[in-house]
Enzyme design. Structure first.
Site, PDB file in Angstrom:
ATOM      1  N   HIS A  28       0.852  -1.198   0.000  1.00 32.29           N
ATOM      2  CA  HIS A  28       0.000   0.000   0.000  1.00 32.29           C
ATOM      3  C   HIS A  28       0.884   1.242   0.000  1.00 32.29           C
ATOM      4  O   HIS A  28       2.118   1.136  -0.076  1.00 32.29           O
ATOM      5  CB  HIS A  28      -0.990  -0.027   1.161  1.00 32.29           C
ATOM      6  CG  HIS A  28      -0.372  -0.115   2.533  1.00 32.29           C
ATOM      7  ND1 HIS A  28       0.530   0.805   3.004  1.00 32.29           N
ATOM      8  CD2 HIS A  28      -0.525  -1.029   3.527  1.00 32.29           C
ATOM      9  CE1 HIS A  28       0.891   0.483   4.231  1.00 32.29           C
ATOM     10  NE2 HIS A  28       0.274  -0.644   4.569  1.00 32.29           N
ATOM     11  N   HIS A  87       4.070   1.411   2.292  1.00 31.81           N
ATOM     12  CA  HIS A  87       5.260   0.696   1.813  1.00 31.81           C
ATOM     13  C   HIS A  87       5.881   1.460   0.643  1.00 31.81           C
ATOM     14  O   HIS A  87       7.097   1.587   0.536  1.00 31.81           O
ATOM     15  CB  HIS A  87       4.900  -0.715   1.337  1.00 31.81           C
ATOM     16  CG  HIS A  87       4.115  -1.513   2.336  1.00 31.81           C
ATOM     17  ND1 HIS A  87       2.865  -2.011   2.069  1.00 31.81           N
ATOM     18  CD2 HIS A  87       4.397  -1.877   3.613  1.00 31.81           C
ATOM     19  CE1 HIS A  87       2.415  -2.664   3.129  1.00 31.81           C
ATOM     20  NE2 HIS A  87       3.325  -2.586   4.087  1.00 31.81           N
ATOM     21  N   CYS A 146       1.158  -8.529  15.414  1.00 30.07           N
ATOM     22  CA  CYS A 146       2.416  -7.799  15.648  1.00 30.07           C
ATOM     23  C   CYS A 146       3.624  -8.719  15.537  1.00 30.07           C
ATOM     24  O   CYS A 146       4.744  -8.241  15.447  1.00 30.07           O
ATOM     25  CB  CYS A 146       2.481  -7.195  17.046  1.00 30.07           C
ATOM     26  SG  CYS A 146       1.202  -6.034  17.480  1.00 30.07           S
ATOM     27  N   CYS A 159       0.743 -11.518  20.316  1.00 31.16           N
ATOM     28  CA  CYS A 159      -0.153 -11.052  19.245  1.00 31.16           C
ATOM     29  C   CYS A 159       0.462 -11.462  17.914  1.00 31.16           C
ATOM     30  O   CYS A 159       1.559 -11.018  17.571  1.00 31.16           O
ATOM     31  CB  CYS A 159      -0.360  -9.544  19.284  1.00 31.16           C
ATOM     32  SG  CYS A 159      -1.271  -8.985  17.819  1.00 31.16           S
ATOM     33  N   LYS A 204      -6.577   6.934   9.951  1.00 29.96           N
ATOM     34  CA  LYS A 204      -5.629   5.842   9.883  1.00 29.96           C
ATOM     35  C   LYS A 204      -5.924   5.025   8.625  1.00 29.96           C
ATOM     36  O   LYS A 204      -7.079   4.808   8.291  1.00 29.96           O
ATOM     37  CB  LYS A 204      -5.830   4.971  11.143  1.00 29.96           C
ATOM     38  CG  LYS A 204      -4.733   3.990  11.335  1.00 29.96           C
ATOM     39  CD  LYS A 204      -4.951   3.141  12.559  1.00 29.96           C
ATOM     40  CE  LYS A 204      -4.040   1.953  12.344  1.00 29.96           C
ATOM     41  NZ  LYS A 204      -3.944   0.988  13.312  1.00 29.96           N
ATOM     42  N   CYS A 223      -5.228  -6.386  21.557  1.00 26.45           N
ATOM     43  CA  CYS A 223      -4.094  -5.659  20.986  1.00 26.45           C
ATOM     44  C   CYS A 223      -4.635  -4.378  20.368  1.00 26.45           C
ATOM     45  O   CYS A 223      -5.558  -4.425  19.548  1.00 26.45           O
ATOM     46  CB  CYS A 223      -3.409  -6.506  19.907  1.00 26.45           C
ATOM     47  SG  CYS A 223      -2.355  -5.507  18.841  1.00 26.45           S
ATOM     48  N   LYS A 231      -8.134  -1.292   6.319  1.00 27.40           N
ATOM     49  CA  LYS A 231      -9.077  -2.008   5.453  1.00 27.40           C
ATOM     50  C   LYS A 231     -10.511  -1.736   5.861  1.00 27.40           C
ATOM     51  O   LYS A 231     -11.388  -1.606   5.020  1.00 27.40           O
ATOM     52  CB  LYS A 231      -8.799  -3.507   5.542  1.00 27.40           C
ATOM     53  CG  LYS A 231      -7.760  -3.943   4.564  1.00 27.40           C
ATOM     54  CD  LYS A 231      -7.800  -5.450   4.429  1.00 27.40           C
ATOM     55  CE  LYS A 231      -6.904  -5.895   3.294  1.00 27.40           C
ATOM     56  NZ  LYS A 231      -6.631  -7.319   3.344  1.00 27.40           N
ATOM     57  N   HIS A 240      -4.297  -4.478  16.438  1.00 23.61           N
ATOM     58  CA  HIS A 240      -4.966  -5.510  15.645  1.00 23.61           C
ATOM     59  C   HIS A 240      -6.345  -5.880  16.165  1.00 23.61           C
ATOM     60  O   HIS A 240      -7.018  -6.722  15.588  1.00 23.61           O
ATOM     61  CB  HIS A 240      -4.065  -6.742  15.515  1.00 23.61           C
ATOM     62  CG  HIS A 240      -2.807  -6.434  14.776  1.00 23.61           C
ATOM     63  ND1 HIS A 240      -1.636  -6.058  15.401  1.00 23.61           N
ATOM     64  CD2 HIS A 240      -2.553  -6.379  13.454  1.00 23.61           C
ATOM     65  CE1 HIS A 240      -0.722  -5.802  14.491  1.00 23.61           C
ATOM     66  NE2 HIS A 240      -1.244  -5.982  13.312  1.00 23.61           N
TER      67      HIS A 240
HETATM   68  N1  MSP Z   1       8.351  -7.011   8.191  1.00 28.80           N
HETATM   69  C1  MSP Z   1       8.464  -5.935   9.105  1.00 28.80           C
HETATM   70  C2  MSP Z   1       9.772  -5.194   8.913  1.00 28.80           C
HETATM   71  C3  MSP Z   1      11.005  -6.021   9.051  1.00 28.80           C
HETATM   72  S1  MSP Z   1      12.434  -5.089   8.709  1.00 28.80           S
HETATM   73  C4  MSP Z   1      13.698  -6.045   9.198  1.00 28.80           C
HETATM   74  C5  MSP Z   1       7.317  -4.951   8.891  1.00 28.80           C
HETATM   75  N2  MSP Z   1       6.699  -5.012   7.705  1.00 28.80           N
HETATM   76  S2  MSP Z   1       5.472  -4.069   7.261  1.00 28.80           S
HETATM   77  O1  MSP Z   1       5.007  -4.609   6.011  1.00 28.80           O
HETATM   78  O2  MSP Z   1       4.534  -3.927   8.304  1.00 28.80           O
HETATM   79  O3  MSP Z   1       6.114  -2.691   6.927  1.00 28.80           O
HETATM   80  C6  MSP Z   1       6.252  -1.661   7.886  1.00 28.80           C
HETATM   81  C7  MSP Z   1       6.845  -0.456   7.196  1.00 28.80           C
HETATM   82  O4  MSP Z   1       6.020  -0.044   6.093  1.00 28.80           O
HETATM   83  C8  MSP Z   1       6.942   0.798   8.046  1.00 28.80           C
HETATM   84  O5  MSP Z   1       8.063   0.809   8.902  1.00 28.80           O
HETATM   85  C9  MSP Z   1       7.041   1.852   6.965  1.00 28.80           C
HETATM   86  O6  MSP Z   1       8.299   1.822   6.372  1.00 28.80           O
HETATM   87  C10 MSP Z   1       6.007   1.376   5.978  1.00 28.80           C
HETATM   88  N3  MSP Z   1       4.669   1.875   6.299  1.00 28.80           N
HETATM   89  C11 MSP Z   1       3.553   1.127   6.478  1.00 28.80           C
HETATM   90  N4  MSP Z   1       2.501   1.955   6.712  1.00 28.80           N
HETATM   91  C12 MSP Z   1       2.891   3.237   6.703  1.00 28.80           C
HETATM   92  C13 MSP Z   1       2.242   4.476   6.901  1.00 28.80           C
HETATM   93  N5  MSP Z   1       0.948   4.592   7.134  1.00 28.80           N
HETATM   94  N6  MSP Z   1       3.015   5.592   6.842  1.00 28.80           N
HETATM   95  C14 MSP Z   1       4.354   5.540   6.594  1.00 28.80           C
HETATM   96  N7  MSP Z   1       4.986   4.375   6.416  1.00 28.80           N
HETATM   97  C15 MSP Z   1       4.286   3.199   6.462  1.00 28.80           C
HETATM   98  O7  MSP Z   1       7.055  -4.172   9.780  1.00 28.80           O
END
Ligand code: MSP
Length: 483
Positions: A19, A22, A138, A135, A303, A152, A306, A155
């Site tokens: 999304h 990422h 998480c 959880c 926020k 949590c 989904k 979640h």
């Molecule tokens: N798999 C773990 C990370 C392991 S790194 C060794 C993880 N994955 S995640 O798919 O949840 O990705 C989290 C990351 O996605 C956040 O740290 C950020 O970089 C990005 N973001 C996800 N949602 C976001 C926002 N709403 N805003 C900004 N960045 C966001 O955690």
């Protein structure tokens, strides 16, 4: 090339497709990597997917797929979203934690940890019993205090009570050294308030943490601990070094480690500012130089979730605004690192205003006038006749937003020059001056294109090609207006 630059993004969970969150972190990394490459540095940009753990296994089961099939598929969806026909992310390596090389490297890392001693001469790992509230969303244990109405808070589900025999990591022995490295800036944490937050975690005396799981099946099995797999966060954090071949092949490690910049949002800062440095120290490896922890943005004040139905798929943005339009819209919203809101409802307006009417129109009208008044003959003398001040805010200091503000003002400057000098009138009496004005405008356009290269690589290359040819022709609109 003497200078090197190694930059990483988090590796993303494949329980769902990518999304805008990422996409945002990955884009920021791409911009910085492109900028460093442009400056001639030997750059390595790593991204990838995090594929182990119960969360992924559950998602696979829901889709009636084996975990591996499911991971292959969703990891592919991430790759497609980043490819040259979508967001245009020029990573150097895409790691998957299910890569056999990575899995073996994780086992090797555990073996090293098993043999290692802490600075206080204790074994790094020890066996212990863990009982806690886990959880799966998480992929971590929560404390009673963290729960809201027994659930949590992230979640909205009740954690499970887990009791198992695990290996623990003796974190306590590393906390003083980590604190010292953060305070001294040897490990730089940006922005400043995120550094203070990290120091705050340490003050609370983060407990030792378990690094293996017997309740989880989908993970890297550990030969020395039959029936247990690596805790998914140890598996995941290791990616930043296993991608370089650690520990078997140290050639790329010697070249690129330590990382120059590790990017992430605040949701995973504790893992990166505490656990990750401890893990590296236990392996006798230097710490990353800088971690930049940006905020979690909301979408039009809410926020992204989904259930609200406001999750933005980056592919939809690219379909609507194009690759470079999307890159611009995501990066021009708020200063990196600020707690911020992504104003998706204004995307179209911003696109029309800044890109269609701003940069797009400047390029189109200038090319049109050069073609009509000068028979297309390129009037740019490269004399820097405007005495352009090339100092834009420093991308090296993460000023991407500020950099784009400065570029918009260069575009405005060029548009104003045209409006003031009115080449359409000038051409009737003074061809030499017309040529000079269009030459100056062209020079500004080339400067803008050059500066935009890390941010909007495709459009930048197009403009540069057009305005460095001997004959400049009008071409199709760079950013068609959207209604
Ligand atoms: N798999 C773990 C990370 C392991 S790194 C060794 C993880 N994955 S995640 O798919 O949840 O990705 C989290 C990351 O996605 C956040 O740290 C950020 O970089 C990005 N973001 C996800 N949602 C976001 C926002 N709403 N805003 C900004 N960045 C966001 O955690």
């Amino acid at each position: 090339m003497d200078k090197k630059f190694y930059i990483t993004t988090p590796i993303y969970y494949v329980n769902d497709k990518p999304h805008a969150g990422h996409a945002y972190t990955t884009l920021v990394a791409d911009v910085l990597a492109r900028y460093h490459r442009q400056n001639g540095e030997d750059t390595f940009f790593l991204t990838g997917t995090d594929e182990h753990g119960s969360k992924i296994a559950e998602a696979a089961a829901k889709h009636n797929q084996t975990p591996q099939e499911f991971c292959d598929q969703v990891s592919g969806v991430f790759k497609t979203a980043w490819d040259k026909d979508h967001l245009g992310i020029a990573y150097d390596y895409f790691i998957r934690t299910t890569d056999p090389n990575h899995e073996q490297a994780v086992r090797d890392i555990f073996q090293k940890l098993l043999e290692a001693k802490t600075p206080a001469n204790n074994p790094v790992l020890y066996e212990g019993e863990y009982a806690g509230l886990y959880c799966t969303g998480c992929e971590k244990f929560l404390t009673e205090k963290e729960l809201v109405n027994g659930l949590c808070p992230d979640h909205k589900r009740a954690p499970e009570v887990l009791k198992e025999k695990n290996y623990f990591f003796r974190l306590a022995d590393y906390l003083p050294a980590i604190e010292q490295k953060i305070v001294s800036g040897e490990l730089q944490i940006l922005p400043e308030h995120k550094k203070n937050e990290a120091l705050g975690f340490i003050k609370q005396n983060v407990p030792d943490f378990s690094v293996s799981r017997s309740s989880v099946k989908w993970g890297v099995d550990l030969p020395f601990a039959p029936g247990q797999v690596a805790y998914v966060w140890i598996d995941a954090l290791s990616n930043y070094i296993t991608a370089l071949g650690y520990p078997k092949n140290l050639e790329l490690m010697a070249k690129y480690w330590p990382a120059d910049v590790q990017l992430m949002a605040q949701d995973i800062s504790k893992f990166h500012t505490i656990y990750w440095p401890a893990l590296l120290m236990a392996l006798n490896l230097p710490l990353p130089k800088t971690m930049f922890i940006h905020g979690f943005f909301t979408i039009d004040g809410q926020k992204m979730s989904k259930s609200i139905g406001n999750v933005i798929d980056p592919n939809d943005l690219v379909a609507q605004f194009g690759q470079d339009g999307t890159r611009y819209l995501l990066l021009s919203q708020f200063p990196l690192g600020q707690e911020a809101d992504l104003q998706a409802s204004l995307f179209k307006e911003r696109y029309n205003n800044d890109l269609a009417n701003g940069l797009g129109n400047l390029v189109a009208r200038t090319a049109n006038m050069i073609e009509t008044y000068l028979a297309g003959k390129n009037p740019i003398t490269k004399k820097n006749s405007l005495n352009l001040n090339n100092d834009l805010p420093d991308l090296n200091k993460f000023f991407i937003y500020e950099y784009l503000v400065a570029i918009r003002s260069l575009i405005d400057q060029a548009n104003r020059l045209i409006d003031e000098k009115k080449p359409w009138q000038l051409v009737k009496t003074d061809l030499a001056s017309t040529q000079e004005v269009l030459g100056q405008v062209g020079e500004l356009i080339i400067l803008v294109a050059e500066k935009l290269a890390p941010i909007m690589p495709a459009i930048s290359a197009k403009i540069t090609k057009q305005f460095t040819s001997d004959i400049i022709k009008k071409e199709e609109a760079l950013f068609p207006r959207l209604n």
